[in-house]
Write a protein that holds these residues in place. Structure first.
Motif, mmCIF file in Angstrom:
data_model
loop_
_atom_site.group_PDB
_atom_site.id
_atom_site.type_symbol
_atom_site.label_atom_id
_atom_site.label_comp_id
_atom_site.label_asym_id
_atom_site.label_seq_id
_atom_site.Cartn_x
_atom_site.Cartn_y
_atom_site.Cartn_z
ATOM 1 N N LEU A 5 0.812 -1.008 -0.082
ATOM 2 C CA LEU A 5 0.072 0.036 -0.108
ATOM 3 C C LEU A 5 0.924 1.154 -0.053
ATOM 4 C CD1 LEU A 5 -2.884 -1.226 2.599
ATOM 5 C CD2 LEU A 5 -3.069 -0.679 0.194
ATOM 6 N N LEU A 6 1.886 1.314 0.801
ATOM 7 C CA LEU A 6 3.027 2.250 0.693
ATOM 8 C C LEU A 6 3.544 2.499 -0.563
ATOM 9 C CD1 LEU A 6 4.678 1.791 3.982
ATOM 10 C CD2 LEU A 6 3.143 3.420 3.606
ATOM 11 N N GLN A 7 4.011 1.543 -1.263
ATOM 12 C CA GLN A 7 4.620 1.701 -2.633
ATOM 13 C C GLN A 7 3.674 2.225 -3.761
ATOM 14 O OE1 GLN A 7 5.715 -2.501 -2.785
ATOM 15 N NE2 GLN A 7 8.116 -1.973 -2.571
ATOM 16 N N GLU A 8 2.332 1.593 -3.486
ATOM 17 C CA GLU A 8 1.506 1.910 -4.566
ATOM 18 C C GLU A 8 0.467 3.322 -4.013
ATOM 19 O OE1 GLU A 8 -1.132 -1.184 -5.566
ATOM 20 O OE2 GLU A 8 0.621 -2.533 -5.753
ATOM 21 N N GLY A 9 1.341 4.129 -2.916
ATOM 22 C CA GLY A 9 0.640 5.528 -2.892
ATOM 23 C C GLY A 9 -0.792 5.639 -2.109
ATOM 24 N N GLN A 10 -1.194 4.174 -1.596
ATOM 25 C CA GLN A 10 -2.389 4.353 -1.007
ATOM 26 C C GLN A 10 -2.518 4.433 0.540
ATOM 27 O OE1 GLN A 10 -5.362 3.701 -2.884
ATOM 28 N NE2 GLN A 10 -3.584 4.190 -4.567
ATOM 29 N N ALA A 11 -1.335 4.457 1.176
ATOM 30 C CA ALA A 11 -1.042 4.819 2.632
ATOM 31 C C ALA A 11 0.145 6.014 2.791
ATOM 32 C CB ALA A 11 -0.903 3.696 3.418
ATOM 33 N N THR A 12 0.064 6.366 3.814
ATOM 34 C CA THR A 12 1.285 7.160 3.988
ATOM 35 C C THR A 12 1.934 6.679 5.209
ATOM 36 O OG1 THR A 12 -0.159 9.219 3.175
ATOM 37 C CG2 THR A 12 1.915 9.712 4.286
ATOM 38 N N ARG A 13 3.084 6.598 5.242
ATOM 39 C CA ARG A 13 3.842 6.178 6.626
ATOM 40 C C ARG A 13 3.604 6.828 7.821
ATOM 41 N NH1 ARG A 13 4.739 3.823 9.913
ATOM 42 N NH2 ARG A 13 6.459 2.384 10.625
ATOM 43 N N GLU A 14 3.616 8.203 7.835
ATOM 44 C CA GLU A 14 3.277 9.191 8.934
ATOM 45 C C GLU A 14 2.016 8.843 9.449
ATOM 46 O OE1 GLU A 14 4.641 10.480 5.887
ATOM 47 O OE2 GLU A 14 6.682 9.575 6.611
ATOM 48 N N LYS A 15 1.162 8.544 8.814
ATOM 49 C CA LYS A 15 -0.284 8.466 9.293
ATOM 50 C C LYS A 15 -0.674 6.932 9.833
ATOM 51 C CE LYS A 15 -2.111 12.090 6.655
ATOM 52 N NZ LYS A 15 -2.802 12.525 5.276
ATOM 53 N N VAL A 16 0.242 6.377 9.816
ATOM 54 C CA VAL A 16 0.179 4.865 10.601
ATOM 55 C C VAL A 16 1.439 4.515 11.449
ATOM 56 C CG1 VAL A 16 0.963 3.750 8.424
ATOM 57 C CG2 VAL A 16 -0.267 2.329 10.109
ATOM 58 N N VAL A 17 1.021 4.139 12.752
ATOM 59 C CA VAL A 17 1.916 3.620 13.909
ATOM 60 C C VAL A 17 1.516 2.175 13.706
ATOM 61 C CG1 VAL A 17 2.312 3.337 16.079
ATOM 62 C CG2 VAL A 17 1.868 5.697 15.058
ATOM 63 N N ILE A 18 2.722 1.214 13.188
ATOM 64 C CA ILE A 18 2.704 -0.135 13.013
ATOM 65 C C ILE A 18 3.174 -0.921 14.199
ATOM 66 C CG2 ILE A 18 3.253 -2.065 11.117
ATOM 67 C CD1 ILE A 18 3.751 0.414 9.406
ATOM 68 N N ILE A 19 2.355 -1.505 14.635
ATOM 69 C CA ILE A 19 2.531 -2.615 15.787
ATOM 70 C C ILE A 19 2.866 -4.030 15.265
ATOM 71 C CG2 ILE A 19 1.948 -3.634 18.178
ATOM 72 C CD1 ILE A 19 0.446 -0.370 16.786
ATOM 73 N N GLY A 20 4.042 -4.291 15.199
ATOM 74 C CA GLY A 20 4.439 -5.752 14.713
ATOM 75 C C GLY A 20 4.349 -6.820 15.681
ATOM 76 N N MET A 21 3.755 -7.817 15.393
ATOM 77 C CA MET A 21 3.399 -8.841 16.432
ATOM 78 C C MET A 21 4.380 -10.065 15.854
ATOM 79 S SD MET A 21 1.208 -7.477 18.510
ATOM 80 C CE MET A 21 0.766 -8.853 19.599
ATOM 81 N N ALA A 22 5.109 -10.417 16.813
ATOM 82 C CA ALA A 22 5.769 -11.963 16.617
ATOM 83 C C ALA A 22 4.850 -12.914 16.571
ATOM 84 C CB ALA A 22 6.722 -12.180 17.774
ATOM 85 N N CYS A 23 4.860 -13.947 15.805
ATOM 86 C CA CYS A 23 4.017 -14.779 15.219
ATOM 87 C C CYS A 23 4.477 -15.973 15.124
ATOM 88 C CB CYS A 23 3.177 -14.361 14.173
ATOM 89 S SG CYS A 23 1.931 -15.485 13.468
ATOM 90 N N ASP A 24 4.019 -17.148 15.683
ATOM 91 C CA ASP A 24 4.621 -18.457 15.255
ATOM 92 C C ASP A 24 3.591 -19.239 14.590
ATOM 93 O OD1 ASP A 24 6.888 -18.406 16.863
ATOM 94 O OD2 ASP A 24 5.808 -19.103 18.779
ATOM 95 N N GLY A 25 2.662 -18.484 13.954
ATOM 96 C CA GLY A 25 1.867 -19.282 13.024
ATOM 97 C C GLY A 25 0.429 -19.254 13.800
ATOM 98 N N MET A 26 -0.692 -18.937 12.511
ATOM 99 C CA MET A 26 -1.980 -19.008 13.112
ATOM 100 C C MET A 26 -2.892 -20.382 12.591
ATOM 101 S SD MET A 26 -2.804 -16.352 14.686
ATOM 102 C CE MET A 26 -1.728 -15.035 15.376
ATOM 103 N N GLY A 27 -3.869 -20.358 13.468
ATOM 104 C CA GLY A 27 -4.708 -21.507 13.233
ATOM 105 C C GLY A 27 -4.649 -22.602 14.036
ATOM 106 N N GLU A 28 -5.819 -23.305 14.459
ATOM 107 C CA GLU A 28 -5.417 -24.597 15.008
ATOM 108 C C GLU A 28 -6.457 -25.474 14.322
ATOM 109 O OE1 GLU A 28 -4.629 -23.640 19.842
ATOM 110 O OE2 GLU A 28 -6.741 -23.491 18.903
ATOM 111 N N PRO A 29 -5.822 -26.500 13.349
ATOM 112 C CA PRO A 29 -4.539 -26.633 13.365
ATOM 113 C C PRO A 29 -3.726 -25.575 12.579
ATOM 114 C CG PRO A 29 -5.972 -28.060 11.769
ATOM 115 C CD PRO A 29 -6.877 -27.432 12.781
ATOM 116 N N LEU A 30 -2.578 -25.443 12.412
ATOM 117 C CA LEU A 30 -1.796 -24.458 11.996
ATOM 118 C C LEU A 30 -2.203 -24.366 10.473
ATOM 119 C CD1 LEU A 30 0.712 -22.438 12.600
ATOM 120 C CD2 LEU A 30 2.136 -24.389 11.517
#
Lengths: 295, 339
Positions: A90-115
């Motif tokens: 979205l940033l590369q395609e000009g659909q979002a502005t980096r300054e207007k978003v605070v990104i919270i990255g979550m460490a993830c071991d994979g989603m779903g049960e089962p994975l």
């Protein structure tokens, strides 16, 4: 997990209180066990609704394309490593502005049960944090620590095993396979609506003067829609799988997008959303391109 | 006196109906999904213990997702020649094994399709449809029929209602002339007993007080709650297309220089395009307004106009929603507020 949830809630509370963000997009309890619901909060008092568990499947980057969310101000956005690729897109395609978003990255071991199958091929368990090099999207905050090891990018091709199975079919059987799959499509457009990269304000499927695609949910209309969608996402789809999970008819949509991703990797050495410094395949122009129609 | 049918005879009934030329619509598996399917063979029919609700209602068999309502071609003089599709050849249909919530959607759909203009495409099929529903002996985790005035053994819309009893038997409640005709025609598959055996019917506490919904809607067309609830709505039609009572459609023409077809296609109020005028103006600019329309149509406008709510509490919208926007939860929130 409990500490991670507390850290996330404290961060959301803090960001909303000090006005660093006006709206926070994360996950909350779902209506039934085994599900979460995207949760959009605007007051610190509601930070306690946020959760983090094995069922945080949605790619929340899609909300950066929604006026209902962005009109409220700067967005705090919870992302997994895979979702961060959509933010990059979205940033590369000009659909979002980096300054207007605070990104919270979550460490993830994979989603779903089962994975989830896609999580078995993941090379983005840990999103990049502040100070990351230009080749990684630097999240503003990182919460948690992933224990699952990343596999090699593209998993040495193993992630395309299901695509290869379809490719190996004789054309008539491949045609029959897709006719059957697309035959179930009811044109609810859930695939389009949940896709962060399908952000057009007016989709070509809805243009009727002239009409580009038949809007009906019959064989021709469904085929046209799914092929057009796959082509429009070629080199742009980040492989988050949101479309396939949203499809009420269980159409294996990721087979199509993976087929495209595989071709783009092979011909352009490009993986969508993985490297913010790379030039997206659909943004390049090379006068020495082997195809005539380019020149 | 009570009428009994065994699970085996229910399958025999499906088989006999197929032989008699009926389109038999029953829950079956398709690509790992449980769907309502026009059976080719009675053996495809799933045993009732294997499902609570198919992933969508059977409305497609009275209101197809895509249907040609007019054909046209250009004659030698270049003037169009119109032909209406002839629906007289549509077969008799029997829906077997649907739940009372799905059956209850038919009287609701009858209202809108028969209100001023009587929609022949709907009613031709509707009149030829007989419904054998099976009361729920267990409720799904998203079910809320009891909150909207129905029940796991509600009778609305059913021609015959079956209730599960011990030993693979069902007690059949014959509810209409169509039901009596069917039970008479295939009488050998039913058994008459002196006293009705005990039946198993699910218990489901109403999730909210439905009478509180409309007064709140009456007073809160503009309310911050709408944005709070609906900012997360993705604007797809998966709720509407799975819904037994959603009935909106779009009319499109498809054709070329030689002729074409006018089609009636399912449409959804959650889409931004739904209300966009030819002028370019759109009275519903935000997703919250579209979601408000969905709730208001079901719990206010329909009730005002037809005396029925356009919701049977099947919970499919919540199950299918990619962002888990839970209608039952929304209604609970509304019911908890002061009108």
């Amino acid at each position: 997990m409990a500490e991670v949830v507390e850290e996330l809630r404290a961060l959301a509370r803090d960001l909303l209180t000090k006005g660093a963000v006006q709206v926070f997009v994360g996950y909350g309890e779902g209506s039934v066990p085994g599900r979460t619901a995207p949760t959009i909060i605007t007051t610190a008092g509601r930070a306690g609704e946020l959760v983090w568990n094995k069922h945080c499947l949605n790619n929340l980057a899609v909300y950066l394309t929604r006026n209902e969310v962005t009109k409220r101000g700067r967005v705090g956005l919870v992302v997994k490593g895979c979702d961060a690729r959509a933010v990059t897109g979205l940033l590369q395609e000009g659909q979002a502005t980096r300054e207007k978003v605070v990104i919270i990255g979550m460490a993830c071991d994979g989603m779903g049960e089962p994975l989830l199958e896609m999580c078995k091929h993941c090379d983005a368990h840990m999103p990049a944090g502040p100070g990351a090099d230009a080749h990684h999207l630097a999240c503003d905050y990182i919460i948690g620590k992933a224990t699952a090891p990343d596999v090699a990018p593209e998993d040495g091709g193993a992630c395309y095993a299901d695509v290869a199975k379809i490719e190996a079919l004789p054309p008539a059987e491949r045609w029959a396979f897709w006719q059957e799959q697309f035959g179930r499509c009811v044109k609810c457009y859930a695939c389009r609506q949940v896709c962060p990269l399908c952000y057009c304000k007016r989709c070509l499927a809805e243009k009727n003067e002239p009409q580009w695609l038949m809007s009906s949910a019959h064989a021709a209309g469904n085929f046209a829609w799914h092929v057009a969608r796959a082509m429009h996402l070629a080199g742009r789809c980040v492989g988050c799988g949101a479309c396939e999970r949203a499809c009420p008819q269980h159409i294996p949509l990721s087979l199509l997008s993976k087929k495209m991703a595989k071709a783009v990797l092979q011909h352009f050495k490009y993986r969508a959303g993985c490297d913010p410094a790379a030039t997206p395949a659909v943004k390049t122009f090379d006068p020495s391109d082997k195809n005539d129609f380019f020149r | 006196m009570a009428t009994i049918i065994t699970a085996e005879n229910l399958k025999q009934l499906a088989s006999a109906l197929l032989k008699a030329g009926y389109r038999v619509i029953a829950p079956a598996r398709e690509a790992e999904l449980t769907v309502f399917k026009a059976l080719k063979d009675a053996r495809e029919m799933l045993p009732e213990s294997e499902y609570i609700l198919p992933q969508a209602s059977f409305k497609e068999f009275v209101f197809p997702r895509c249907e040609c309502i007019l054909r046209y071609r250009f004659g030698e003089d270049k003037l169009p020649v119109f032909e209406s599709p002839n629906l007289d050849g549509e077969p008799q249909q029997a829906v077997i094994g649907c739940r009372p919530c799905d059956a209850a959607s038919l009287p609701i759909l009858d209202k809108v399709f028969g209100w001023d203009y009587v929609d022949p495409f709907y009613f031709k099929r509707r009149e030829k449809t007989v419904v054998l529903s099976i009361a729920c002996s267990r409720a799904g985790e998203s079910c809320f029929c009891t909150a909207v005035g129905y029940a796991p053994d509600a009778t609305a819309g059913s021609d015959i209602l079956l209730k599960k009893s011990a030993g693979g038997k069902y007690v059949a409640e014959v509810l209409s002339d169509k039901g009596r005709e069917l039970a008479g025609k295939f009488g050998s598959l039913f058994e008459q007993v002196e006293a009705a055996p005990p039946v198993e019917v699910a218990e489901l506490k109403p999730a909210f007080a439905v009478e509180k919904i409309k007064p709140w809607l009456d007073a809160h067309f503009e309310d911050p709650l709408w944005l709070e609830i609906a900012a997360r709505c993705m604007g797809c039609g998966t709720c509407a297309f799975g819904c037994p009572t959603c009935h909106c459609f779009d009319i499109v023409d498809e054709g070329d220089l030689s002729g074409g077809c006018r089609l009636k296609n399912w449409d959804m109020c959650s889409s931004a395009l739904f209300t966009k005028h030819g002028s370019g103006h759109n009275p519903r600019t935000g997703q919250e307004q579209r979601y408000r329309q969905r709730v208001s149509h079901k719990f206010k406008y329909y009730l005002e106009k037809f005396g029925l709510r356009a919701c049977v509490g099947c919970g499919r919208c919540s199950v299918r929603c990619p962002v888990n926007l839970d209608l039952c939860g929304v209604l609970k929130t509304i019911a908890s507020k002061q009108a």
